[in-house]
Scaffold this motif. Structure first.
Motif, PDB file in Angstrom:
ATOM      1  N   GLU A  89      -8.579 -19.265  12.277  1.00 14.12           N
ATOM      2  CA  GLU A  89     -10.017 -19.271  12.499  1.00 14.12           C
ATOM      3  C   GLU A  89     -10.545 -18.070  13.285  1.00 14.12           C
ATOM      4  N   ARG A  90      -9.678 -17.327  13.921  1.00 15.45           N
ATOM      5  CA  ARG A  90     -10.125 -16.203  14.739  1.00 15.45           C
ATOM      6  C   ARG A  90      -9.759 -14.885  14.069  1.00 15.45           C
ATOM      7  N   CYS A  91     -10.735 -13.997  13.959  1.00 11.15           N
ATOM      8  CA  CYS A  91     -10.496 -12.671  13.370  1.00 11.15           C
ATOM      9  C   CYS A  91     -10.919 -11.614  14.383  1.00 11.15           C
ATOM     10  N   GLU A  92      -9.984 -10.697  14.685  1.00 11.77           N
ATOM     11  CA  GLU A  92     -10.276  -9.585  15.588  1.00 11.77           C
ATOM     12  C   GLU A  92      -9.840  -8.297  14.918  1.00 11.77           C
ATOM     13  N   LYS A  93     -10.520  -7.202  15.267  1.00  8.59           N
ATOM     14  CA  LYS A  93     -10.155  -5.898  14.726  1.00  8.59           C
ATOM     15  C   LYS A  93      -9.312  -5.142  15.741  1.00  8.59           C
ATOM     16  N   VAL A  94      -8.276  -4.486  15.233  1.00 10.56           N
ATOM     17  CA  VAL A  94      -7.368  -3.689  16.049  1.00 10.56           C
ATOM     18  C   VAL A  94      -7.531  -2.237  15.615  1.00 10.56           C
ATOM     19  N   PHE A  95      -7.646  -1.347  16.606  1.00  5.25           N
ATOM     20  CA  PHE A  95      -7.847   0.080  16.348  1.00  5.25           C
ATOM     21  C   PHE A  95      -6.708   0.888  16.984  1.00  5.25           C
ATOM     22  N   PRO A  96      -6.496   2.135  16.511  1.00  6.49           N
ATOM     23  CA  PRO A  96      -5.477   2.970  17.144  1.00  6.49           C
ATOM     24  C   PRO A  96      -5.697   3.042  18.660  1.00  6.49           C
ATOM     25  N   GLY A  97      -4.608   2.887  19.405  1.00  8.93           N
ATOM     26  CA  GLY A  97      -4.674   2.866  20.863  1.00  8.93           C
ATOM     27  C   GLY A  97      -4.733   1.467  21.440  1.00  8.93           C
ATOM     28  N   ASP A  98      -5.030   0.463  20.597  1.00  8.31           N
ATOM     29  CA  ASP A  98      -5.081  -0.926  21.060  1.00  8.31           C
ATOM     30  C   ASP A  98      -3.682  -1.524  21.104  1.00  8.31           C
ATOM     31  N   TYR A  99      -3.477  -2.370  22.103  1.00  9.14           N
ATOM     32  CA  TYR A  99      -2.261  -3.170  22.201  1.00  9.14           C
ATOM     33  C   TYR A  99      -2.575  -4.557  21.661  1.00  9.14           C
ATOM     34  N   LEU A 100      -1.603  -5.183  21.055  1.00  8.15           N
ATOM     35  CA  LEU A 100      -1.766  -6.517  20.477  1.00  8.15           C
ATOM     36  C   LEU A 100      -0.594  -7.377  20.919  1.00  8.15           C
ATOM     37  N   PHE A 101      -0.880  -8.589  21.364  1.00  8.53           N
ATOM     38  CA  PHE A 101       0.158  -9.536  21.760  1.00  8.53           C
ATOM     39  C   PHE A 101       0.053 -10.769  20.881  1.00  8.53           C
ATOM     40  N   ILE A 102       1.172 -11.180  20.299  1.00 11.63           N
ATOM     41  CA  ILE A 102       1.212 -12.389  19.474  1.00 11.63           C
ATOM     42  C   ILE A 102       2.217 -13.344  20.103  1.00 11.63           C
ATOM     43  N   PRO A 103       1.725 -14.461  20.671  1.00  7.29           N
ATOM     44  CA  PRO A 103       2.642 -15.429  21.277  1.00  7.29           C
ATOM     45  C   PRO A 103       3.536 -16.090  20.224  1.00  7.29           C
ATOM     46  N   ALA A 104       4.656 -16.589  20.664  1.00  2.59           N
ATOM     47  CA  ALA A 104       5.565 -17.309  19.766  1.00  2.59           C
ATOM     48  C   ALA A 104       4.840 -18.499  19.149  1.00  2.59           C
ATOM     49  N   GLY A 105       5.060 -18.715  17.870  1.00  2.09           N
ATOM     50  CA  GLY A 105       4.527 -19.887  17.185  1.00  2.09           C
ATOM     51  C   GLY A 105       3.078 -19.805  16.744  1.00  2.09           C
ATOM     52  N   VAL A 106       2.382 -18.689  16.990  1.00  5.26           N
ATOM     53  CA  VAL A 106       0.971 -18.574  16.618  1.00  5.26           C
ATOM     54  C   VAL A 106       0.853 -18.078  15.177  1.00  5.26           C
ATOM     55  N   PRO A 107       0.240 -18.872  14.289  1.00  7.56           N
ATOM     56  CA  PRO A 107       0.029 -18.413  12.908  1.00  7.56           C
ATOM     57  C   PRO A 107      -0.876 -17.183  12.897  1.00  7.56           C
ATOM     58  N   HIS A 108      -0.555 -16.218  12.032  1.00  7.99           N
ATOM     59  CA  HIS A 108      -1.389 -15.027  11.926  1.00  7.99           C
ATOM     60  C   HIS A 108      -1.201 -14.325  10.581  1.00  7.99           C
ATOM     61  N   VAL A 109      -2.211 -13.511  10.268  1.00  6.11           N
ATOM     62  CA  VAL A 109      -2.220 -12.664   9.075  1.00  6.11           C
ATOM     63  C   VAL A 109      -2.801 -11.330   9.501  1.00  6.11           C
ATOM     64  N   ALA A 110      -2.188 -10.238   9.077  1.00  3.50           N
ATOM     65  CA  ALA A 110      -2.733  -8.901   9.305  1.00  3.50           C
ATOM     66  C   ALA A 110      -3.264  -8.378   7.979  1.00  3.50           C
ATOM     67  N   VAL A 111      -4.478  -7.820   8.011  1.00  6.88           N
ATOM     68  CA  VAL A 111      -5.108  -7.304   6.799  1.00  6.88           C
ATOM     69  C   VAL A 111      -5.534  -5.862   7.044  1.00  6.88           C
ATOM     70  N   ASN A 112      -5.129  -4.971   6.142  1.00  9.83           N
ATOM     71  CA  ASN A 112      -5.524  -3.565   6.214  1.00  9.83           C
ATOM     72  C   ASN A 112      -6.462  -3.290   5.042  1.00  9.83           C
TER      73      ASN A 112
END
Length: 144
Positions: A89-112
């Protein structure tokens, strides 16, 4: 004397290791990996470090990482979307220079959606080159 001999014997085992870049491979969820530090390359017991890319116009399958956290630094590309949460349900944009943390067990999809490959430096507390990925095909149709 025995203790000194033991220390000398183990001194060569506990040294820094230089790792050349490895060949890339497509991970189960669809991103492209190039392992650096791993159980396979240096005998790491708790850490994986490498490069991850997501080609232009591609996305990963819905998935989560069972039992390990992931940290990423976006190093190149334009932007990607990270969809996360139990129902993506949550969508965020990641840009060059950004750090991203994904906790264990969290469903996710990356779209380019851009025309450039997105590149990341990634680290996780699972030393295996083939990490513990759990695909979640029941969530794949949620992300447009």
């Amino acid at each position: 004397m025995k203790n000194e001999a033991m220390q000398l014997k183990n001194a060569h085992v506990l040294t820094a290791k230089i790792v050349g870049g490895s060949d890339s491979y497509v991970a189960e969820q669809g991103s492209v990996y190039r392992s650096g530090v791993s159980a396979e390359s240096v005998g790491s017991s708790i850490l994986w470090l490498g490069m991850i890319s997501l080609p232009a116009g591609r996305r990963t399958s819905a998935h989560h990482h069972q039992g390990h956290e992931t940290a990423l630094l976006m190093t190149a590309g334009k932007e990607i979307e990270i969809w996360s949460g139990a129902g993506l349900e949550r969508c965020e944009k990641v840009f060059p220079g950004d750090y991203l943390f994904i906790p264990a067990g969290v469903p996710h999809v990356a779209v380019n959606r851009s025309t450039e490959t997105a590149e990341f430096l990634g680290a996780r507390n699972d030393p295996a080159a083939n990490e513990s990925v759990v695909l979640m095909p029941e969530l794949d149709d949620i992300v447009p």
